[in-house]
Design a protein around this motif. Structure first.
Motif, PDB file in Angstrom:
ATOM      1  N   GLY A 150      -7.169  -8.565  -1.303  1.00 39.93           N
ATOM      2  CA  GLY A 150      -6.788  -7.420  -1.741  1.00 39.93           C
ATOM      3  C   GLY A 150      -5.888  -7.274  -3.109  1.00 39.93           C
ATOM      4  O   GLY A 150      -5.949  -8.740  -3.455  1.00 39.93           O
ATOM      5  N   ILE A 181     -11.330  -2.003  -5.088  1.00 41.36           N
ATOM      6  CA  ILE A 181     -10.901  -0.985  -4.278  1.00 41.36           C
ATOM      7  C   ILE A 181     -12.196  -0.034  -4.093  1.00 41.36           C
ATOM      8  O   ILE A 181     -12.441   0.304  -2.925  1.00 41.36           O
ATOM      9  CB  ILE A 181      -9.743  -0.194  -4.812  1.00 41.36           C
ATOM     10  CG1 ILE A 181      -8.459  -0.926  -4.465  1.00 41.36           C
ATOM     11  CG2 ILE A 181      -9.478   1.142  -3.907  1.00 41.36           C
ATOM     12  CD1 ILE A 181      -7.329  -0.498  -5.157  1.00 41.36           C
ATOM     13  N   ARG A 214      -3.282   1.853  -3.857  1.00 44.80           N
ATOM     14  CA  ARG A 214      -3.790   2.383  -2.711  1.00 44.80           C
ATOM     15  C   ARG A 214      -4.394   1.565  -1.565  1.00 44.80           C
ATOM     16  O   ARG A 214      -5.025   2.115  -0.469  1.00 44.80           O
ATOM     17  CB  ARG A 214      -5.059   3.424  -3.366  1.00 44.80           C
ATOM     18  CG  ARG A 214      -4.756   4.372  -3.851  1.00 44.80           C
ATOM     19  CD  ARG A 214      -5.870   5.632  -4.610  1.00 44.80           C
ATOM     20  NE  ARG A 214      -5.153   6.326  -5.522  1.00 44.80           N
ATOM     21  CZ  ARG A 214      -6.030   7.417  -5.973  1.00 44.80           C
ATOM     22  NH1 ARG A 214      -7.442   7.398  -5.754  1.00 44.80           N
ATOM     23  NH2 ARG A 214      -5.641   8.300  -6.444  1.00 44.80           N
ATOM     24  N   ALA A 215      -4.609   0.353  -1.906  1.00 40.61           N
ATOM     25  CA  ALA A 215      -5.179  -0.674  -0.810  1.00 40.61           C
ATOM     26  C   ALA A 215      -4.265  -1.526  -0.409  1.00 40.61           C
ATOM     27  O   ALA A 215      -2.949  -1.783  -1.091  1.00 40.61           O
ATOM     28  CB  ALA A 215      -6.381  -1.415  -1.329  1.00 40.61           C
ATOM     29  N   THR A 216      -4.243  -2.056   0.651  1.00 40.57           N
ATOM     30  CA  THR A 216      -3.346  -3.049   1.334  1.00 40.57           C
ATOM     31  C   THR A 216      -3.531  -4.463   0.353  1.00 40.57           C
ATOM     32  O   THR A 216      -4.537  -4.942   0.090  1.00 40.57           O
ATOM     33  CB  THR A 216      -3.630  -3.489   2.684  1.00 40.57           C
ATOM     34  OG1 THR A 216      -3.799  -2.331   3.625  1.00 40.57           O
ATOM     35  CG2 THR A 216      -2.826  -4.588   3.264  1.00 40.57           C
ATOM     36  N   LYS A 269       0.691  -1.322   0.079  1.00 40.84           N
ATOM     37  CA  LYS A 269       0.119   0.102   0.125  1.00 40.84           C
ATOM     38  C   LYS A 269       0.700   1.283   0.032  1.00 40.84           C
ATOM     39  O   LYS A 269       1.801   1.337   0.717  1.00 40.84           O
ATOM     40  CB  LYS A 269      -0.865   0.191   1.333  1.00 40.84           C
ATOM     41  CG  LYS A 269      -1.745   1.291   1.113  1.00 40.84           C
ATOM     42  CD  LYS A 269      -2.823   0.866   2.530  1.00 40.84           C
ATOM     43  CE  LYS A 269      -3.959   2.190   2.624  1.00 40.84           C
ATOM     44  NZ  LYS A 269      -4.797   2.213   3.744  1.00 40.84           N
ATOM     45  N   ASN A 270       0.420   2.034  -0.751  1.00 34.64           N
ATOM     46  CA  ASN A 270       1.299   3.606  -0.886  1.00 34.64           C
ATOM     47  C   ASN A 270       2.566   3.332  -1.215  1.00 34.64           C
ATOM     48  O   ASN A 270       3.496   4.104  -1.006  1.00 34.64           O
ATOM     49  CB  ASN A 270       1.209   4.283   0.362  1.00 34.64           C
ATOM     50  CG  ASN A 270      -0.355   4.651   0.702  1.00 34.64           C
ATOM     51  OD1 ASN A 270      -1.174   4.937  -0.400  1.00 34.64           O
ATOM     52  ND2 ASN A 270      -0.733   4.711   1.831  1.00 34.64           N
TER      53      ASN A 270
END
Length: 232
Positions: free
Chosen positions: A155, A206, A176-178, A82-83
């Motif tokens: 995910g 998402i 943007r998601a785990t 994520k990120n």
């Protein structure tokens, strides 16, 4: 949203549109409750999974060592979560010990489009590796990643750094998601789908994620563990 739009000038519009549908939800009480429940489900599910799967882990470990005594039972790869935060993702070893060294000579035989490498008859895969990949047993050590918080039960697939290097800004929206042990892509065709289709499915997840949706994906994943032919 059409797959053909991915590389067009409409990427910015698509990104803004999807962002608008995701970001407000993330500020709501309902979404915060969902994230809390998701984490509770992840920890309880992963801990129970590891406990009940100990006998299977022992059997797989013995078989891996019998086929290749010099290699490790587990291996890890650096993945992007994520990120765009990197982490070590664990698996049962399904390839020969020097698999990464042999990869460069096989890249031109890639059988999927986009920023992924998949090869159905990959010569680096061991005999036991073919079985644990086909049944997705090789993925089970990722339950430890779930407990650590690197991953979730459900995910997007966590990509390799070299794959992310080829991502467009649109593709990066899936980060943007785990990342998850399983996901909408895995239960919708997996290796039969293109990279573009994987991105679209991840973004759909998402946008629509919920406790009910996660549970539905987990139940569908059971079919893969019982012998899907999509994994390679």
């Amino acid at each position: 949203m059409g797959l053909s739009s991915r590389q067009s000038d409409g990427d910015v519009i698509l990104e803004r549109s999807l962002s608008a549908s995701i970001q407000p939800a993330e500020r709501t009480t309902n979404f915060s409750f969902y994230l809390m429940m998701k984490r509770v489900m992840d920890v309880i599910g992963a801990m129970l999974g590891l406990i009940f799967l100990i006998p299977l882990f022992i059997v797989i470990a013995i078989i891996i060592k019998i086929e290749d005594p010099s290699g490790p039972i587990f291996f890890y790869q650096v993945r992007v979560g994520k990120n765009e935060k990197s982490f070590r993702m664990y698996k049962f070893r399904s390839m020969v010990s020097n698999a990464e060294e042999l990869l460069d000579g096989l890249l031109e035989q890639n059988e999927v489009s986009g920023a992924m490498f998949k090869m159905k008859e990959d010569p680096r895969i061991t005999s036991v590796g073919k079985f644990i990949r086909r049944t997705s047993i090789d993925e089970l050590p990722q339950l430890w990643n779930v407990i650590r918080g690197d991953m979730s039960l459900v995910g997007p697939r966590p990509p390799l750094p070299r794959e992310v290097d080829e991502y467009t800004s649109y593709d990066k929206m899936r980060l943007r998601a785990t990342p998850g042990c399983t996901g909408l892509w895995q239960v919708s065709g997996r290796s039969q789908l293109s990279f573009n289709e994987m991105v679209e499915l991840d973004l759909m997840y998402i946008e629509q994620r919920s406790v009910a949706f996660d549970i539905k994906i987990i139940f569908k994943t059971v079919k893969v563990l019982l012998g899907s032919n999509d994994a390679f």
